[in-house]
Design an enzyme around this catalytic site. Structure first.
Site, PDB file in Angstrom:
ATOM      1  N   SER A 133      78.950  30.002  -1.479  1.00 27.78           N
ATOM      2  CA  SER A 133      79.164  28.665  -2.007  1.00 27.78           C
ATOM      3  C   SER A 133      78.532  27.660  -1.047  1.00 27.78           C
ATOM      4  CB  SER A 133      80.661  28.447  -2.196  1.00 27.78           C
ATOM      5  OG  SER A 133      80.902  27.200  -2.766  1.00 27.78           O
ATOM      6  N   LYS A 160      79.144  24.419  -7.368  1.00 25.03           N
ATOM      7  CA  LYS A 160      79.784  25.113  -6.244  1.00 25.03           C
ATOM      8  C   LYS A 160      81.297  24.856  -6.227  1.00 25.03           C
ATOM      9  CE  LYS A 160      76.066  27.054  -4.390  1.00 25.03           C
ATOM     10  NZ  LYS A 160      75.846  28.514  -4.452  1.00 25.03           N
ATOM     11  N   TYR A 218      74.579  20.422  -8.395  1.00 21.77           N
ATOM     12  CA  TYR A 218      74.833  21.483  -7.411  1.00 21.77           C
ATOM     13  C   TYR A 218      76.282  21.433  -6.932  1.00 21.77           C
ATOM     14  CZ  TYR A 218      74.026  24.245  -3.115  1.00 21.77           C
ATOM     15  OH  TYR A 218      74.071  25.192  -2.108  1.00 21.77           O
TER      16      TYR A 218
END
Ligand code: NAP
Length: 233
Positions: free
Chosen positions: A141, A161, A157
């Protein structure tokens, strides 16, 4: 069935993934290197030629469910089990936009790899992990998905994550009592194509915690790690 520990690393052909493949092969794992592109995977295996006997390259695009199912069949036929699944493959996407500016297609395309990729991998490989010994899933992650860091650029993004982190907790809770541990980790800012040349960490440093989590007895399921230590979600 082999006593040798078997690990699968997605996106193992370059960057942090290649560092993890190298580190695990040095620890005498049989490492299945997932590579979206076969030529790039072959080049990576050549690069690690001294460790070649411990590496099996397999074509694997984690955004393609049929490809994932085919890969799981191959691992089942060839090895009959999986001890460690490292969901490393990831993208930042094309846009650095904040959430109010980011278009939905961009978010969907990043989620397809970073969020749905691991979700599909975990489902497809679960029967093999159940046959593994001290099995683990390690989700690569990022601190950019931590709850107290959800602001600013790279929103697609960050969302992907943060979602991957939630998956880690849910799956870890689901698997309690089954002997399969699940953790997420942040490699730090690493000098790869994604991290860029100004990043503060080498690939070896970025790969270290994933290699450690693959067998450390201290690993706690359902936690988020950086530098071999638990960090806040
Ligand atoms: P990288 O150098 O850009 O490498 C990304 C890897 O993911 C490549 O092997 C790439 O394959 C693969 N990949 C992308 N989409 C894929 C797909 N659909 N199917 C299969 N493989 C795919 O990135 P990295 O820096 O090594 O990052 C690895 C992981 O660490 C990522 O999850 C990233 O989010 C995380 N991370 C990195 C940093 C950093 O500073 N670098 C910081 C925090 C977290 P191709 O070669 O085919 O493109």
């Amino acid at each position: 069935m082999s006593d040798q520990r078997i690990a699968l690393v997605t996106g193992g052909n370059r960057g942090i993934g290649l560092g993890i493949v190298e580190g695990l092969a040095k620890e005498n794992y049989l490492v299945i290197m997932g590579s979206r592109n076969i030529d790039s995977g072959n080049l990576a295996v050549d690069f690690l030629e001294d460790l070649g006997g411990n590496i099996d390259m397999m074509q694997l695009d984690i955004s393609d469910n049929r490809n994932i199912v085919r890969a799981a069949k191959y691992v089942s036929k060839t090895y009959g089990k999986l001890d460690v699944l490292i969901n490393n493959a990831g993208i930042t996407g094309k846009s650095e936009a904040s959430l109010k500016e980011c278009d939905i297609q961009e978010i969907e395309s990043v989620m397809k790899v970073n969020y749905y990729g691991p979700l599909k991998m975990n489902k497809a490989f679960m029967p093999l992990l159940r046959k593994g010994n001290d099995a683990r899933i390690i989700n690569i992650s990022s601190g950019m998905g931590a709850l107290d860091d959800l602001f600013g650029e790279y929103s697609a993004y960050r969302l992907s994550k943060a979602g991957l982190n939630s998956q880690t907790i849910l799956l870890s809770n689901d698997l309690q009592g089954e002997g399969i541990k699940v953790a997420a980790m942040c490699p730090g800012w690493v000098r790869t194509d994604m991290g860029g040349i100004d990043a503060t960490r080498s690939i070896d440093q970025g790969a270290d915690t994933a290699i450690w989590l693959s067998s450390a007895t201290e690993m706690e399921s359902g936690k988020f790690y950086r530098d071999r230590k638990v960090i806040p979600w």
